[in-house]
Design a protein around this motif. Structure first.
Motif, short mmCIF file in Angstrom:
data_model
loop_
_atom_site.label_atom_id
_atom_site.label_comp_id
_atom_site.label_asym_id
_atom_site.label_seq_id
_atom_site.Cartn_x
_atom_site.Cartn_y
_atom_site.Cartn_z
N GLN A 29 0.83 -1.21 0.00
CA GLN A 29 0.00 0.00 0.00
C GLN A 29 0.86 1.26 0.00
O GLN A 29 0.39 2.34 -0.33
CB GLN A 29 -0.93 0.05 1.22
CG GLN A 29 -1.90 -1.08 1.31
CD GLN A 29 -1.35 -2.25 2.12
OE1 GLN A 29 -0.18 -2.60 2.06
NE2 GLN A 29 -2.22 -2.89 2.88
N VAL A 30 2.11 1.14 0.41
CA VAL A 30 3.04 2.27 0.40
C VAL A 30 3.64 2.34 -1.00
O VAL A 30 4.59 1.64 -1.32
CB VAL A 30 4.13 2.11 1.48
CG1 VAL A 30 5.12 3.26 1.42
CG2 VAL A 30 3.50 2.03 2.87
N GLU A 31 3.03 3.18 -1.84
CA GLU A 31 3.42 3.22 -3.24
C GLU A 31 4.37 4.36 -3.58
O GLU A 31 5.17 4.24 -4.49
CB GLU A 31 2.17 3.35 -4.11
CG GLU A 31 1.25 2.15 -4.01
CD GLU A 31 -0.01 2.30 -4.83
OE1 GLU A 31 -0.23 3.38 -5.42
OE2 GLU A 31 -0.77 1.32 -4.90
N ASN A 32 4.26 5.48 -2.86
CA ASN A 32 5.08 6.64 -3.20
C ASN A 32 5.65 7.26 -1.92
O ASN A 32 5.35 6.80 -0.81
CB ASN A 32 4.28 7.65 -4.02
CG ASN A 32 3.03 8.12 -3.32
OD1 ASN A 32 3.02 8.34 -2.11
ND2 ASN A 32 1.95 8.30 -4.07
N VAL A 33 6.44 8.30 -2.08
CA VAL A 33 7.09 8.91 -0.92
C VAL A 33 6.05 9.52 0.03
O VAL A 33 6.22 9.47 1.25
CB VAL A 33 8.15 9.95 -1.36
CG1 VAL A 33 8.67 10.75 -0.18
CG2 VAL A 33 9.31 9.25 -2.05
N GLY A 34 4.97 10.03 -0.50
CA GLY A 34 3.91 10.55 0.37
C GLY A 34 3.36 9.46 1.27
O GLY A 34 3.15 9.67 2.48
N GLU A 74 12.84 17.32 -4.88
CA GLU A 74 12.15 18.26 -5.77
C GLU A 74 12.37 17.89 -7.24
O GLU A 74 11.54 18.18 -8.08
CB GLU A 74 12.59 19.69 -5.49
CG GLU A 74 12.12 20.20 -4.14
CD GLU A 74 12.59 21.60 -3.82
OE1 GLU A 74 13.31 22.21 -4.65
OE2 GLU A 74 12.24 22.09 -2.74
N LEU A 75 13.50 17.26 -7.53
CA LEU A 75 13.79 16.82 -8.89
C LEU A 75 13.14 15.47 -9.21
O LEU A 75 13.14 15.04 -10.35
CB LEU A 75 15.30 16.72 -9.10
CG LEU A 75 16.08 18.02 -8.90
CD1 LEU A 75 17.58 17.76 -8.98
CD2 LEU A 75 15.65 19.07 -9.90
N GLU A 76 12.62 14.83 -8.18
CA GLU A 76 12.03 13.49 -8.33
C GLU A 76 10.52 13.50 -8.11
O GLU A 76 9.93 12.47 -7.82
CB GLU A 76 12.69 12.51 -7.34
CG GLU A 76 14.17 12.29 -7.57
CD GLU A 76 14.45 11.43 -8.79
OE1 GLU A 76 13.51 10.95 -9.45
OE2 GLU A 76 15.64 11.23 -9.08
N ASN A 77 9.90 14.66 -8.22
CA ASN A 77 8.44 14.79 -8.08
C ASN A 77 7.96 14.66 -6.64
O ASN A 77 6.82 14.25 -6.39
CB ASN A 77 7.71 13.81 -9.00
CG ASN A 77 6.36 14.32 -9.44
OD1 ASN A 77 6.06 15.51 -9.31
ND2 ASN A 77 5.53 13.43 -9.94
N TYR A 81 6.84 10.61 -6.06
CA TYR A 81 7.84 9.65 -6.53
C TYR A 81 7.42 8.23 -6.14
O TYR A 81 7.14 7.95 -4.98
CB TYR A 81 9.22 9.97 -5.93
CG TYR A 81 10.26 8.92 -6.25
CD1 TYR A 81 10.96 8.96 -7.45
CD2 TYR A 81 10.53 7.89 -5.36
CE1 TYR A 81 11.91 7.99 -7.75
CE2 TYR A 81 11.48 6.92 -5.65
CZ TYR A 81 12.16 6.98 -6.85
OH TYR A 81 13.10 6.02 -7.14
N VAL A 82 7.37 7.34 -7.11
CA VAL A 82 6.97 5.96 -6.87
C VAL A 82 8.18 5.19 -6.32
O VAL A 82 9.24 5.13 -6.95
CB VAL A 82 6.44 5.29 -8.15
CG1 VAL A 82 6.12 3.83 -7.90
CG2 VAL A 82 5.20 6.04 -8.65
N ILE A 83 7.99 4.62 -5.15
CA ILE A 83 9.07 3.90 -4.47
C ILE A 83 9.38 2.60 -5.20
O ILE A 83 8.48 1.87 -5.61
CB ILE A 83 8.66 3.61 -3.01
CG1 ILE A 83 8.57 4.92 -2.24
CG2 ILE A 83 9.65 2.67 -2.34
CD1 ILE A 83 8.07 4.75 -0.84
#
Length: 98
Positions: A29-34, A74-77, A81-83
């Protein structure tokens, strides 16, 4: 599960049981940095009063450098960013008392 390394540097380790490096198997379920930030808040920051040291206005607090595989997030969205397996996410505080 995805394996990621999360580092808390520059004194940030005090909010996560004084451990600087975590090698985590995060759930799918942990897909991105958020999502990872939410996971950190839920699972690694034991004193919820310390969340405000880490987060401000739903993002990483100013004064904390966030790197994804040694690249400014910031350069990786940023939070989008998708982990990927083997990623290294570093949080480094630039704020010091004294």
């Amino acid at each position: 599960m995805v394996k990621v390394r999360v580092e808390f540097l520059g004194g940030l380790d005090v909010i996560v049981n004084k451990q600087r490096v975590y090698d985590l198997d995060v759930p799918s379920q942990v897909e991105n940095v958020g999502d990872l930030i939410d996971y950190i808040i839920e699972n690694l920051i034991t004193n919820k009063k310390d969340v405000e040291v880490f987060i401000e206005n739903d993002s990483i607090r100013p004064g904390i450098i966030t790197l994804i595989n040694d690249t400014d997030w910031e350069l990786e969205n940023e939070k989008e960013y998708v982990i990927e397996d083997g990623d290294v996410i570093s949080f480094t505080s630039t704020l010091h008392g004294g």
